[in-house]
Design an enzyme around this catalytic site. Structure first.
Site, PDB file in Angstrom:
ATOM      1  N   PHE A 148       0.733  -1.103  -0.178  1.00  0.00           N
ATOM      2  CA  PHE A 148      -0.152  -0.060   0.116  1.00  0.00           C
ATOM      3  C   PHE A 148       0.696   1.380  -0.007  1.00  0.00           C
ATOM      4  CE2 PHE A 148       0.940  -0.460   4.515  1.00  0.00           C
ATOM      5  CZ  PHE A 148       1.218   0.856   4.800  1.00  0.00           C
ATOM      6  N   GLU A 175      -5.199  -3.924  -1.806  1.00  0.00           N
ATOM      7  CA  GLU A 175      -6.499  -3.495  -1.763  1.00  0.00           C
ATOM      8  C   GLU A 175      -6.814  -2.472  -1.031  1.00  0.00           C
ATOM      9  OE1 GLU A 175      -5.606  -6.652   1.815  1.00  0.00           O
ATOM     10  OE2 GLU A 175      -4.977  -6.124  -0.391  1.00  0.00           O
ATOM     11  N   ARG A 176      -5.768  -1.768  -0.352  1.00  0.00           N
ATOM     12  CA  ARG A 176      -6.110  -0.705   0.750  1.00  0.00           C
ATOM     13  C   ARG A 176      -6.178   0.571  -0.346  1.00  0.00           C
ATOM     14  NH1 ARG A 176      -2.100  -1.885   5.572  1.00  0.00           N
ATOM     15  NH2 ARG A 176      -3.217  -3.691   6.500  1.00  0.00           N
ATOM     16  N   SER A 225       5.962  -6.756   4.058  1.00  0.00           N
ATOM     17  CA  SER A 225       6.541  -7.132   5.463  1.00  0.00           C
ATOM     18  C   SER A 225       7.158  -8.358   5.386  1.00  0.00           C
ATOM     19  CB  SER A 225       5.452  -7.271   6.561  1.00  0.00           C
ATOM     20  OG  SER A 225       4.442  -8.522   6.228  1.00  0.00           O
ATOM     21  N   CYS A 280       9.929   1.394   3.320  1.00  0.00           N
ATOM     22  CA  CYS A 280      10.884   0.445   3.863  1.00  0.00           C
ATOM     23  C   CYS A 280      12.192   1.137   3.949  1.00  0.00           C
ATOM     24  CB  CYS A 280      10.923  -0.788   3.090  1.00  0.00           C
ATOM     25  SG  CYS A 280      11.237  -0.231   1.425  1.00  0.00           S
TER      26      CYS A 280
END
Length: 498
Positions: A148, A175-176, A225, A280
């Site tokens: 996202f 999907e966010r 993640s 990140c």
């Protein structure tokens, strides 16, 4: 409420069995909904990609490059619209969204050079009348699963190079915040890409597992993640797929006693709090060498943070926006509170920011925490929020040992005026991307991006030269055309050039 579907074979497809709300993080309100793909929908996308592959594979690289040139032009022409979609669903401030888009466009520019990048190697007369050469051929249908936090840039790390190399692509974005990705897929069609070469399926674990387990998918790229990256990598490998899975990070900046402290503070402000720390490569830990450097850093940083502005994407004077969901906001606040309960000093507290006009937004203010130790949960785990922690050490070697001991090895940097120290640091630190007075050492598009240790699963990094190797397979061809009238007898020993 607007429903976001899927992009399959050049058309919008709506799989309405399952849906999920898409929130505006600044208002905290669900303003759209996204269809979550069923197994059948994902399989349809794969089938359309597989059907388009033979023709696209045989399309000359120069014609593939022309599609990329037009695609780049359309991205630039529609930049304002793309940035608006990013802001509405991610919350990223308009200037930050524009930066994300530009870094993505640079990867498209690199893909425009595919005729040169795919040139193989040729050797004449490796033996009597024998020539040998290598070619780089596409894999087939490949997939990307993206996060996202960069809904435009990270997909642009993947599909332009994969498609330019002759593959067909199935993308599963977050999907966010799916709208910007869907819009870009339409631009790619406008650029002249044949139907079926690029497909987008929105969804959750159902879509991911379908891609991982379908034998028609030859390779998978992932960014997210570390726990999910490890799952993606292990599952893809178990199914015989090539995989690169980029995971989490805990990026450290060493601040040496001789550092230009004002410059270090300015650089750390953007690196720690830009994009709400949801990247990140965010610098979330400053390792100060010596109490004098630490005290100066904390004092100057806390003063500078008084000018930070958090708010909605529509106001370009804001420095950063909300985090992605209410649950993530609570998680970030929980890390701050946990650090405090474990003995850290909350110097600047962003747990309860006041953002005028947006009482229900998912906001966390810039937070500075001092006296953090490696045993604390907030140090060990990736917070992914606008939080900068300060760890105090006595020597540079102690700082480097601290960084090397962490499970993540994505990015790091050092602030110093000492060239010898900088050279030693860059040569010995066990991290994949290193900055010298550069807090976000994100490689440009013609280099490759990737960390070490549990920040990357797989041998090849993302985009750049490694992308050509990841999305192609080498084929070496050796041929002989004997001269008329010359025939060799049978040879039973290993052929050599002795």
């Amino acid at each position: 409420m607007n429903t976001i579907g899927h992009f399959i074979n050049g058309e919008m497809v709506y799989d309405a069995e399952r849906k999920q709300a898409v929130y505006n993080p600044a208002t905290g309100q669900a303003e759209k909904e996204v269809a979550l793909a069923s197994v059948a929908t994902v399989e349809e996308a794969i089938a359309k990609a597989e059907a388009a592959y033979p023709a696209w594979r045989n399309t000359p690289p120069i014609k593939r490059a022309r599609v990329m040139f037009k695609f780049k032009e359309l991205l630039e022409q529609n930049a304002e619209k793309i940035c608006q979609l990013i802001g509405e669903e991610h919350g990223k401030i308009s200037h930050d969204a524009a930066g994300e888009l530009q870094r993505g466009i640079e990867n498209v520019e690199y893909a425009c050079g595919i005729p040169e990048l795919l040139k193989g190697e040729h050797s004449k007369n490796v033996g009597p009348n024998i020539d040998s050469w290598s070619e780089f051929q596409p894999l087939g249908v490949v997939a990307g699963i993206t996060p996202f936090n960069f809904p435009v840039m990270v997909p642009l790390w993947m599909f332009p190079m994969a498609i330019a190399c002759g593959n067909c692509f199935v993308l599963k974005p977050s999907e966010r915040d799916p709208s910007s990705t869907m819009f870009i897929a339409e631009l790619l069609k406008q650029a002249g890409l044949p139907d079926g070469v690029m497909n987008v399926v929105n969804g959750d674990k159902v879509a991911v597992d379908t891609l991982l387990n379908d034998e028609r998918i030859k390779a998978v790229s992932f960014v997210g993640s570390t726990p999910i990256a490890e799952y993606i990598y292990q599952t893809a490998n178990a199914n015989g797929k090539r995989c690169q899975a980029l995971g989490g990070a805990k990026n450290h900046a060493i601040v040496m006693p001789d550092a230009d402290m004002d410059n270090a503070v300015n650089q750390l402000l953007g690196a720690a709090f830009g994009s709400s720390g949801e990247r990140c490569m965010a610098l979330s830990v400053a390792v100060a060498v010596g109490d004098q450097a630490a005290d100066a850093l904390v004092a100057k940083m806390s003063e500078a943070m008084k000018g930070l502005k958090v708010g909605a994407y529509t106001d370009s004077s804001n420095d950063f926006g909300p985090v992605i969901t209410g649950a993530h906001r609570d998680k970030v606040v929980g890390y701050i509170s946990h650090a405090e309960s474990q003995g850290a000093n909350i110097v600047v507290d962003g747990r309860t920011p006041n953002v005028d006009g947006y009482p229900d937004g998912f906001f966390v203010g810039g937070t500075l925490i001092d006296q953090v130790t490696p045993e604390m949960t907030s140090y060990k785990e990736e917070i992914f929020g606008p939080v900068l922690q300060v760890v105090r050490v006595n020597t540079m070697q102690e700082a480097m040992d601290l960084i090397d001991a962490h499970e993540y090895g994505n990015g790091t940097c050092i602030f110093t005026r000492d060239g010898e120290a900088a050279r030693y640091f860059s040569d010995h630190i066990q991290v994949g991307m290193v900055g010298i007075n550069v807090p976000l050492p994100v490689p440009v598009a013609y280099h490759s991006f990737g960390g070490w240790k549990r920040s990357l699963f797989g041998d090849l990094h993302a985009y750049g030269p490694d992308a050509v190797r990841f999305y192609t397979k080498r084929k070496t061809i050796t041929q002989r055309w004997p001269s008329a009238g010359i025939r060799e007898g049978a040879q039973f020993s290993m052929p050599t050039m002795k």
